[in-house]
Design a protein around this motif. Structure first.
Motif: not given
Length: 248
Positions: A55-62
């Motif tokens: 699965e996609d796991c694109s993490i927000q800044a911070g």
């Protein structure tokens, strides 16, 4: 064509320009009018194709600490953190909006989104995915695998011996669904990628129907355009009974 990493979705919308309102890791902006200038032509068909068994796991800044094994903020096995900390990920709508911004207005039919990913093989119908059926299938539900002796992971969404093992790609399916007839999902657990590639190519062919010629025509003063028809004949002996001259 782009291929994702198995854990973090590539920031493919960096094709966007530096004036884009979307920022990336570290506060950077798109490189479409800088390092990548000229890559995206105004009249080209753009196909975004992901190949991934996770699965996609694109993490927000911070929230980058989620991948730090020593983190005290994000705990538990690294394999399960994206499942356990959904709030650290960017909303799927970020990618839907970002991708579609590459082909606005009259150009929207020139953008294809495809994913060869962990969708159960039997849920795939070439060219016409039933997204509601895919997302509603029990195998597409994310849950921790409690099988004795199994390393920390989610329950696989498809696991075909000698073919592939993959996990529920719910975010990827949501993005594909948002593209309507220009979206397609296929299974990475298929015996062969031939069917998956054929389905994606069919979408690209449909999009190419909106493109007349590769370049503008140059008519003469009377409005006519010169045209040469060239037929390429294979060398003698290439094919049985194949003509090898114009006279034939």
């Amino acid at each position: 064509v782009f291929v994702s990493s198995p854990i973090v979705w590539l920031e493919m919308i960096e094709i966007a320009g530096a004036t884009s309102t979307i920022t990336f890791l570290g506060g950077t902006r798109g490189h479409g009018d800088a390092e990548n200038v000229g890559f995206l032509r105004d009249d080209s068909v753009l196909a975004l194709v992901l190949v991934t068994d996770e699965e996609d796991c694109s993490i927000q800044a911070g929230s980058e600490e989620i991948f730090d094994q020593t983190s005290t903020t994000y705990t538990g096995d690294l394999n399960l953190r994206c499942f356990a900390y959904k709030g650290a990920q960017w909303p799927v709508q970020r990618y839907i909006d970002g991708f579609k911004a590459l082909r606005r207005g009259s150009l929207e039919d020139l953008l294809i989104f495809g994913a060869i990913t962990g969708v159960p093989v039997d849920l795939i119908e070439a060219g016409t995915p039933n997204y509601a059926g895919i997302l509603g299938d029990p195998r597409m539900v994310e849950q921790i695998d409690v099988t004795p002796g199994t390393a920390p992971r989610l329950v696989p969404s498809c696991n075909v011996p000698d073919r592939g093992l993959a996990f529920p790609p719910r975010r990827l399916v949501e993005v594909a669904r948002s593209f309507g007839p220009n979206g397609i999902v296929q299974s990475i657990c298929q015996e062969s990628f031939t069917g998956a590639l054929d389905a994606i190519i069919a979408k690209i062919i449909n999009a190419l129907g909106a493109v007349c010629l590769l370049r503008k025509l140059n008519p003469d003063e009377s409005g006519l355009v010169g045209c040469d028809v060239i037929e390429r004949i294979p060398p003698p002996g290439s094919f049985m009974d194949q003509p090898t001259s114009c006279a034939e």
